[in-house]
Design a protein around this motif. Structure first.
Motif, mmCIF file in Angstrom:
data_model
loop_
_atom_site.group_PDB
_atom_site.id
_atom_site.type_symbol
_atom_site.label_atom_id
_atom_site.label_comp_id
_atom_site.label_asym_id
_atom_site.label_seq_id
_atom_site.Cartn_x
_atom_site.Cartn_y
_atom_site.Cartn_z
ATOM 1 N N LEU A 180 0.853 -1.187 0.000
ATOM 2 C CA LEU A 180 0.000 0.000 0.000
ATOM 3 C C LEU A 180 0.891 1.240 0.000
ATOM 4 N N ILE A 181 0.622 2.112 -0.968
ATOM 5 C CA ILE A 181 1.502 3.260 -1.228
ATOM 6 C C ILE A 181 0.710 4.559 -1.147
ATOM 7 N N GLY A 182 1.289 5.563 -0.558
ATOM 8 C CA GLY A 182 0.736 6.914 -0.677
ATOM 9 C C GLY A 182 1.148 7.439 -2.042
ATOM 10 N N ALA A 183 0.168 7.873 -2.840
ATOM 11 C CA ALA A 183 0.494 8.202 -4.236
ATOM 12 C C ALA A 183 0.654 9.701 -4.469
ATOM 13 N N GLN A 184 0.599 10.509 -3.383
ATOM 14 C CA GLN A 184 0.805 11.960 -3.544
ATOM 15 C C GLN A 184 1.937 12.414 -2.608
ATOM 16 N N LEU A 235 -5.483 8.395 -14.976
ATOM 17 C CA LEU A 235 -4.386 7.613 -14.375
ATOM 18 C C LEU A 235 -4.296 6.201 -14.969
ATOM 19 N N LYS A 236 -5.222 5.914 -15.873
ATOM 20 C CA LYS A 236 -5.276 4.581 -16.510
ATOM 21 C C LYS A 236 -5.195 3.454 -15.473
ATOM 22 N N ILE A 252 4.215 22.296 -23.098
ATOM 23 C CA ILE A 252 3.264 21.585 -22.229
ATOM 24 C C ILE A 252 3.923 20.270 -21.796
ATOM 25 N N HIS A 253 3.975 20.064 -20.487
ATOM 26 C CA HIS A 253 4.500 18.799 -19.943
ATOM 27 C C HIS A 253 3.319 17.911 -19.571
ATOM 28 N N ARG A 254 3.334 16.662 -20.027
ATOM 29 C CA ARG A 254 2.304 15.703 -19.593
ATOM 30 C C ARG A 254 2.899 14.750 -18.566
ATOM 31 N N THR A 255 4.237 14.762 -18.473
ATOM 32 C CA THR A 255 4.899 13.893 -17.499
ATOM 33 C C THR A 255 5.542 14.770 -16.426
ATOM 34 N N ALA A 259 -3.285 15.173 -11.942
ATOM 35 C CA ALA A 259 -3.175 13.896 -12.662
ATOM 36 C C ALA A 259 -1.748 13.658 -13.172
ATOM 37 N N VAL A 260 -0.940 14.713 -13.267
ATOM 38 C CA VAL A 260 0.470 14.517 -13.668
ATOM 39 C C VAL A 260 1.195 13.773 -12.539
ATOM 40 N N VAL A 261 0.943 14.228 -11.309
ATOM 41 C CA VAL A 261 1.483 13.537 -10.130
ATOM 42 C C VAL A 261 0.953 12.099 -10.092
ATOM 43 N N GLY A 262 -0.341 11.954 -10.323
ATOM 44 C CA GLY A 262 -0.981 10.636 -10.277
ATOM 45 C C GLY A 262 -0.373 9.662 -11.283
ATOM 46 N N ARG A 263 -0.159 10.138 -12.492
ATOM 47 C CA ARG A 263 0.414 9.247 -13.524
ATOM 48 C C ARG A 263 1.856 8.854 -13.180
ATOM 49 N N HIS A 264 2.578 9.817 -12.618
ATOM 50 C CA HIS A 264 3.954 9.545 -12.186
ATOM 51 C C HIS A 264 3.955 8.434 -11.121
ATOM 52 N N SER A 265 3.007 8.533 -10.191
ATOM 53 C CA SER A 265 2.895 7.522 -9.134
ATOM 54 C C SER A 265 2.530 6.156 -9.686
ATOM 55 N N VAL A 266 1.599 6.149 -10.624
ATOM 56 C CA VAL A 266 1.196 4.874 -11.234
ATOM 57 C C VAL A 266 2.421 4.231 -11.888
ATOM 58 N N MET A 267 3.225 5.063 -12.558
ATOM 59 C CA MET A 267 4.380 4.534 -13.293
ATOM 60 C C MET A 267 5.470 4.016 -12.349
ATOM 61 N N VAL A 268 5.901 4.835 -11.391
ATOM 62 C CA VAL A 268 7.062 4.413 -10.593
ATOM 63 C C VAL A 268 6.723 3.344 -9.562
#
Ligand code: GDP
Ligand code: IMO
Ligand code: MG
Length: 428
Positions: free
Chosen positions: A5-9, A403-404, A351-354, A310-319
């Motif tokens: 279980l991870i904190g994603a923010q 966040l897919k 524009i940064h999406r990541t 959602a940029v933070v969220g996607r980063h969390s999903v990825m790492v």
């Protein structure tokens, strides 16, 4: 199945509540990084419990709780927590196991943390629990571990050598008086006696449990954006709060992990310094801080609040490789007529999406928002997904799409029963 279980923010997502719920179906609950800088709140039966160092699973009788090798332990904070639990009728004896390899937070760690924070350069806004200086010593191979404490002669010699160096730093760099060897030695020797019954080879313990198909819940502390490698460095904590930390911080192999659950707030908060692109202006800040009771569980500091990013969220999903999400505190947005989500950042005409890895770039980023209509309905009494107002469902579906990642838990209040479990197929 074993779950990380991870904190994603940036921490304080509501991990404590979800750990408490998932503890019921777990055999072992394990902390793997950080220390008493964490503050995990669990509320039930009219009571509030705040856990800092001991896994939140301790509130469930019969569950085994482990403080893994990756955690840094302040014995003073640990014993205080054990005593507080005891007063509320929770006995940790026989079910709390502490790694002999975990590093000890020493008085000079806490003092140096404070002196660094009080200095003019590079304020991080730490919790002043000695976390950074302790992990720095671990890496510099100047640390003291739990097993060292149990070997009186070794401990005395090693403390003598290390304290000599620390006192030079305290006096010559910070102009502070040095710390007394005897005082620290005697205090920690008394801690050793109290600590001993809890000390175990937790690596063997957990791997044996995994081999016997026991269910292990890895309790993350802090959040992905506070990870020393993957967060907003240097405005981070000093450990790996991402999923990899659960592996190195316990000695359980990645092949034993079944799923990784990310906990997010329906908006964002952060405590301490550092860039925060979606931070609210003063009016919304007050409104959401008060409604969400956004004050630090460890230091009581007001938390900074902002829109979901959602940029933070996607980063969390990825790492972290998040398989599924728990979305917390949806009820806090109840009254808002319009709700924004950041979907990208604008920076220097680009524009940064990541997520930019460099905070100096992040500091110049302006969020690109999309706006959604609010639901303006009290969600706190809703228990079924299908009873949520359509705008709340649309908001959740949008977070999940951005966040897919599917959402499996929705939280609409701090109590255990204010929780909606979602079947993936039905909801998203
Ligand atoms: P953690 O560090 O991730 O465990 O989170 P904290 O305990 O520091 O902060 C989360 C706070 O939000 C606590 O006060 C919880 O009681 C509270 N909380 C958790 N879930 C919900 C929710 O769905 N709605 C509301 N209003 N509060 C919640
Ligand atoms: P939980 O587990 C939120 C933040 C501090 C500071 C930075 C470094 O409750 O989510 P440290 O004392 O770790 O060296 O401070 O990290 N921080 C947290 N913020 N929740 C936490 O834990 C945190 N633990 C540390 O505010 O910005
Ligand atoms: Mg917290």
């Amino acid at each position: 199945m074993n779950t990380i279980l991870i904190g994603a923010q940036w921490g304080d997502e509501g991990k404590g509540k979800i750990i408490d719920l998932l503890s019921r179906q777990s055999d072992y609950i394990v902390r793997y990084q950080g220390g008493a800088n964490a503050g995990h709140t669990v509320k039930f039966g009219g009571k509030e419990y705040i856990l800092h160092l001991i896994p939140s699973g301790i509130l469930h009788r019969g569950k085994k709780c482990v403080i893994g090798n990756g955690v840094v332990i302040d014995p003073e904070a640990l014993f205080k927590e054990i005593d507080t639990l005891k007063k509320t009728g929770i006995d940790v004896n026989g079910r709390l196991f502490i790694s002999e390899q975990a590093h000890l937070i020493m008085p000079y760690h806490k003092l140096i943390d404070r002196l660094q924070e009080e200095g003019q350069n590079g304020k991080i806004g730490t919790t002043k629990r000695g976390i950074g200086p302790c992990y720095a010593d671990k890496m510099a191979r100047l640390g003291l571990r739990v097993s060292d404490l149990l070997d009186p002669e070794f401990f005395r010699d090693r403390l003598c050598y290390i304290l000599d160096e620390k006192n030079k730093i305290l006096t010559k760099i910070y102009g502070h008086k040095g710390l007394d060897f005897k005082e620290i030695h005697d205090t920690y020797s008394s801690y050793a006696k109290r600590l001993k019954p809890f000390v175990a080879d937790t690596i063997q313990l957990l791997n044996n449990a995994a081999d016997r198909k026991k269910r292990i819940l890895f309790e993350g502390a802090q959040g992905t954006l506070l990870d020393v490698d993957h967060g907003t460095y240097p405005y981070v904590t000093s450990s790996n709060s991402t999923a990899g930390g659960a592996i190195t911080g316990t000695g359980v192999a990645p092949t034993h992990i079944g799923q990784i659950l990310g906990v997010v707030k329906a908006y964002t908060t952060r405590v301490g310094e550092g860039p925060f692109p979606t931070e609210f202006g003063p009016e919304l800040m007050d409104k959401i801080r008060n409604k969400g009771e956004e004050f630090g569980a460890t230091t009581g500091r007001p938390r900074r609040c902002g829109w979901f990013d959602a940029v933070v969220g996607r980063h969390s999903v990825m790492v972290n490789g998040l398989d599924t999400l728990a979305v917390m505190k949806l009820d806090v947005l109840d009254e808002l007529p319009r709700i924004k989500i950041a979907t990208g950042y604008k920076c220097g005409g680009k524009i940064h999406r990541t997520f930019p890895s460099n905070v100096r770039i992040l500091e110049r980023c302006e969020p690109v928002y999309e706006e959604h209509p609010g639901w303006q309905t009290d969600l706190s009494g809703i228990r079924r997904y299908r009873d949520l107002p359509v705008n709340a469902r649309k908001y959740l579906a949008r977070l999940s799409a951005l966040l897919k990642t599917p959402i499996s838990i929705i939280s609409v209040g701090s109590q255990r029963n204010q929780t909606i479990f979602v079947s993936h197929r039905k909801a998203f």
